[in-house]
Design a protein around this motif. Structure first.
Motif, PDB file in Angstrom:
ATOM      1  N   PRO A   1      55.105  15.273  12.655  1.00 28.96           N
ATOM      2  CA  PRO A   1      55.306  13.901  12.228  1.00 28.96           C
ATOM      3  C   PRO A   1      54.205  12.975  12.801  1.00 28.96           C
ATOM      4  O   PRO A   1      53.884  11.870  12.145  1.00 28.96           O
ATOM      5  N   TYR A   2      53.559  13.414  13.876  1.00 32.85           N
ATOM      6  CA  TYR A   2      52.510  12.586  14.251  1.00 32.85           C
ATOM      7  C   TYR A   2      51.212  12.904  13.789  1.00 32.85           C
ATOM      8  O   TYR A   2      50.262  12.166  14.047  1.00 32.85           O
TER       9      TYR A   2
ATOM     10  N   GLN B   1      57.534   8.605   3.819  1.00 29.00           N
ATOM     11  CA  GLN B   1      58.563   7.643   4.590  1.00 29.00           C
ATOM     12  C   GLN B   1      59.631   8.749   5.191  1.00 29.00           C
ATOM     13  O   GLN B   1      60.046   8.381   6.328  1.00 29.00           O
ATOM     14  N   LEU B   2      59.591  10.021   4.700  1.00 26.47           N
ATOM     15  CA  LEU B   2      60.343  11.087   5.170  1.00 26.47           C
ATOM     16  C   LEU B   2      59.804  11.468   6.632  1.00 26.47           C
ATOM     17  O   LEU B   2      60.431  11.407   7.644  1.00 26.47           O
ATOM     18  N   ILE B   3      58.470  11.502   6.933  1.00 22.81           N
ATOM     19  CA  ILE B   3      57.745  11.740   7.937  1.00 22.81           C
ATOM     20  C   ILE B   3      58.022  10.654   8.866  1.00 22.81           C
ATOM     21  O   ILE B   3      58.292  10.575  10.147  1.00 22.81           O
TER      22      ILE B   3
ATOM     23  N   GLU C   1      61.658   8.035  13.387  1.00 19.92           N
ATOM     24  CA  GLU C   1      62.548   7.417  13.951  1.00 19.92           C
ATOM     25  C   GLU C   1      63.399   7.919  14.861  1.00 19.92           C
ATOM     26  O   GLU C   1      64.246   7.783  15.617  1.00 19.92           O
ATOM     27  N   LYS C   2      64.015   9.155  14.191  1.00 14.85           N
ATOM     28  CA  LYS C   2      65.042   9.975  14.595  1.00 14.85           C
ATOM     29  C   LYS C   2      64.642  10.457  16.066  1.00 14.85           C
ATOM     30  O   LYS C   2      65.353  10.545  16.942  1.00 14.85           O
ATOM     31  N   MET C   3      63.272  10.808  16.097  1.00 13.07           N
ATOM     32  CA  MET C   3      62.888  11.519  17.460  1.00 13.07           C
ATOM     33  C   MET C   3      62.845  10.140  18.535  1.00 13.07           C
ATOM     34  O   MET C   3      63.227  10.585  19.787  1.00 13.07           O
ATOM     35  N   VAL C   4      62.618   8.968  18.025  1.00 13.81           N
ATOM     36  CA  VAL C   4      62.661   8.057  19.198  1.00 13.81           C
ATOM     37  C   VAL C   4      64.009   7.963  19.499  1.00 13.81           C
ATOM     38  O   VAL C   4      64.344   7.761  20.711  1.00 13.81           O
ATOM     39  N   ALA C   5      65.036   7.719  18.477  1.00 12.78           N
ATOM     40  CA  ALA C   5      66.493   7.769  18.938  1.00 12.78           C
ATOM     41  C   ALA C   5      66.929   8.813  19.874  1.00 12.78           C
ATOM     42  O   ALA C   5      67.730   8.530  20.749  1.00 12.78           O
ATOM     43  N   GLN C   6      66.230   9.927  19.619  1.00 16.25           N
ATOM     44  CA  GLN C   6      66.663  11.112  20.530  1.00 16.25           C
ATOM     45  C   GLN C   6      65.773  11.266  21.949  1.00 16.25           C
ATOM     46  O   GLN C   6      65.737  12.216  22.571  1.00 16.25           O
ATOM     47  N   ASN C   7      64.981  10.327  21.996  1.00 13.63           N
ATOM     48  CA  ASN C   7      64.117  10.436  22.906  1.00 13.63           C
ATOM     49  C   ASN C   7      63.168  11.637  23.125  1.00 13.63           C
ATOM     50  O   ASN C   7      62.890  12.122  24.058  1.00 13.63           O
ATOM     51  N   LEU C   8      62.662  11.892  22.037  1.00 12.27           N
ATOM     52  CA  LEU C   8      61.737  13.268  21.859  1.00 12.27           C
ATOM     53  C   LEU C   8      60.588  12.999  21.433  1.00 12.27           C
ATOM     54  O   LEU C   8      59.785  13.832  21.139  1.00 12.27           O
TER      55      LEU C   8
END
Ligand code: SF4
Lengths: 233, 470
Positions: free
Chosen positions: B359-360, B380-382, B387-394
């Motif tokens: 995604p990056y 938007q999905l990327i 966002e999800k990875m940020v939330a999961q600290n990934l």
């Protein structure tokens, strides 16, 4: 695990993931947002459709010969001559017999007629034949393609294995685009008729562009595709 | 092969690919050629945006009714004398196909190009049983003989030029002919012909299955699919469970969008619609037909906020327009699904641990959104992945650092102002011939792949202020 059990488990799980109760028949399709697919090109007359069909087939590197029904036999013979004659295979299609093409080619060339009675020999002959001759159900104006249905007397290999493929069809059978063919098949399905085991829509000879995007004709299927179009309008 | 195509770290892959001149030249040419052809076909069709709306509507309807359509499809395949197997995992799918191959005592299998069989790693499983599996799409064949991986979902060997292909054909198969695409293609044609005649099983993917009739619709340009489903006694079609259409009428819309978006053609050369095994009295076509319906993570996607990605018809248009794909090619992604579609589905199918970098590999320019024939909001999905990875600290560590810095500067206007002014002046001094001598983090990666414009030492804000007062 038997099929029923496996399927039910799979679909129940899927429905649960979708957050709904399992259903066995889909909801009706909503009104389509527009009708371009079914209306496109339908404003053209049959003659104009045929013109589109021929023009685009030529772009797709198909050799097209148009003739009146009275000349169809001589045209078939001259096309076979042009493409190297030799061994020919034809479907056992009454439409080819009625036109006299089958008989004329049988007289002139070593011919094999595809038949349910000759089994594996059909494929061996098709593999060795120089030319395969078939009769198409439809032509499609938009893409310059033709439509073939398989049947016991009409092998899939006749238009596939020989190096050259001659397709006979009538101008009156040219449809605007795939939408009209899809409608014919949908209507059949609605009447619970079995689909042909194979419907082929073929636009042009076999080709590839896998090496440097350069188009090369004839990678697996026929190297040359020829339409013999009967002017019956 | 399976979803993952490389064990190298993302950075190493990218470093390798941006230095691959042959690949980069080939991808630029492909993007330009296919892009121009696509545009011509979009214009020729007319009302393109409305066609996209319709294609989206059809695909959404299918996804909303997927359980019912899959049920209907399987009933009809069975009614026509075929077999259906529902596979929840890749392993279940490959085990089933392996079992059929064993039952048939298969020695040779011809395959027509199929992404889902790559995804489930089918070839490797069959080869464990000493079955010869031959990829018959020319591009896939060329990759198979050289042990290479696909780098595009439509033109898999796009990264290779004729010299490399000639070399592979010579080394692996003793080819002595000329270095022209024509001669090399003819050589492969002769080579594979016999395989088609001898094969026990033909395996294909499934572009679209038709629920109403239990048919599978397959598209190729080469005719290899026709051979693979005409000559062997058994045909196994493998489909991702979402690749469905209610009737042939919707298939018309989808194959129109597919051919125009994928290669800029009105229709693909061969559209083959198969219903069940051969009928009584027919000599060719398979005696036995199996449809393998694969979930492999798709139902989880359907249940998630990423469900729109399941509308995908694998046309590759998003790859052909993506600036990141242009720079790093398909292999840079390390997944059989590269480009924007790959950046969305690879982490979904293979997990964030394996694919967290993809995604990056995206500048969120949204070019992909504007070409997708089924209107998937890829960018938007990327972003949602990020966002999800940020939330999961990934997040990758550098990304974390730069976001922290950005957030600090963004919330402290004075720091921001000093920063951008200094930055503009510094860049003016440092950029030489489009390259910055310091190679830090994202900036370093960025300048490796493209040239930077020469700065005139003025920040955008200063320039804008002056411009406003003119
Ligand atoms: S995401 Fe859209 S553009 Fe990309 S491959 Fe799928 S359908 Fe094509």
């Amino acid at each position: 695990m038997d099929f029923q059990h496996n399927r039910e488990q799979f679909l129940n799980r899927l429905a649960a993931k979708m957050g709904k109760a399992r259903s066995f028949s889909p909801q009706a399709m909503e009104e389509p947002l527009n009708r371009y697919p079914t209306e496109r090109l339908t404003e053209l007359s049959q003659a104009q459709l045929c013109e589109e069909f021929v023009n685009f087939a030529k772009v797709m590197m198909v050799d097209v010969k148009v003739c009146p029904e009275s000349d169809v036999v001589s045209s078939a013979l001259s096309l076979c001559e042009k493409y190297g004659g030799n061994s020919v295979i034809l479907n056992d299609d009454e439409r080819l017999t009625r036109l006299g093409i089958t008989q004329a080619l049988q007289e002139k060339y070593p011919c094999h007629i595809w038949s349910p009675k000759t089994g594996q020999q059909n494929i061996d002959k098709a593999e060795k034949a120089n030319i395969g001759v078939v009769y198409a159900e439809y032509g499609l104006a938009e893409s310059g393609g033709i439509v073939l249905y398989s049947q016991p007397e009409r092998g899939r290999a006749v238009s596939l294995l020989p190096e050259k493929s001659i397709v006979v069809l009538r101008k009156s059978q040219v449809l605007p685009r795939v939408a009209q063919l899809a409608k014919v098949l949908h209507d059949k399905a609605q009447k619970s008729e079995r689909m042909p085991s194979c419907v082929n829509i073929i636009s042009g000879p076999s080709s590839t562009a896998d090496i440097e995007l350069i188009k090369v004709v004839g990678v697996h299927g026929p190297v040359a595709k020829i339409y013999l179009l009967i002017d019956d309008l | 092969m399976s979803l993952k195509t490389s064990n190298l770290a993302f950075k190493e892959r990218v470093n390798h690919e941006v230095n691959n001149e042959i690949m980069r030249k080939a991808v630029v040419k492909a993007q330009e050629t296919i892009g121009a052809n696509r545009q011509k076909m979009v214009d020729e069709l007319g009302h393109w945006e409305e066609w996209r709306d319709l294609a989206k509507q059809i695909r959404n309807h299918v996804l909303q009714n997927l359980d019912a359509y899959l049920y209907q499809l399987s009933e009809n395949v069975i009614k026509n004398g075929g077999h259906v197997f529902f596979a929840e995992t890749a392993e279940e799918a490959t085990n089933y196909i392996r079992r059929i191959a064993r039952e048939k005592n298969a020695k040779k299998i011809v395959k027509s190009k199929s992404m889902v069989t790559e995804e489930i790693g089918l070839n490797a499983v069959l080869e464990q049983d000493n079955i010869q599996v031959i990829e018959t799409d020319l591009g896939e064949y060329l990759l198979q003989i050289s042990g290479d991986k696909p780098s595009h979902i439509v033109v898999p060997a796009i990264h290779k030029d004729r010299h490399q292909i000639r070399k592979d054909l010579h080394e692996k198969l003793g080819y002595e002919g000329a270095e022209t695409p024509e001669d090399m293609t003819l050589f492969v044609r002769k080579k594979i012909r016999q395989d088609f005649l001898e094969a026990d099983i033909g395996i294909s993917g499934c572009n679209f299955a038709v629920a109403e009739t239990g048919s599978v619709c397959l598209v190729t340009n080469e005719g290899n699919l026709r051979l693979a489903t005409t000559l062997p006694k058994t045909h196994i079609a493998v489909m991702g469970m979402e690749r469905l259409a209610p009737t042939f009428q919707e298939v018309d819309v989808l194959i129109t969008m597919l051919a125009r978006s994928a290669v800029g053609a009105k229709l693909t050369g061969y559209n083959t619609w198969l219903t069940g095994p051969r009928l009584e009295g027919e000599t060719d076509g398979p005696e036995d037909f199996h449809l393998v319906i694969v979930d492999n993570g798709r139902s989880d996607i359907l249940a998630s906020e990423f469900k729109e990605v399941l509308r995908c018809i694998r046309c590759g248009a998003c790859l052909n327009t993506c600036p990141a794909y242009r720079q790093i090619g398909g292999h840079g992604y390390g997944s059989i699904y590269p480009g924007p579609i790959g950046a969305v589905i690879s982490p979904l199918l293979g997990g964030y641990e394996e694919f967290k970098d993809l995604p990056y590999a995206c500048s969120l320019c949204t070019a992909c959104n504007s070409v997708c024939p089924v209107r998937i909001p890829l960018a938007q999905l990327i972003n949602k992945h990020r966002e999800k990875m940020v939330a999961q600290n990934l997040r990758p560590p550098l990304e974390k650092l730069s976001i922290l810095g950005f957030n600090f500067a963004n919330s402290h206007p004075a720091v921001w102002k000093v920063g951008v002014n200094m930055g503009a002046k510094l860049m003016n001094k440092l950029i030489k011939d489009g390259k910055a001598p310091i190679s830090v983090g994202a900036l370093g990666e960025w300048t490796k792949a493209r040239n930077l414009p020469q700065s005139d030492g003025e920040s955008f804000r200063d320039w804008f202020k002056k411009r406003g007062s003119n």
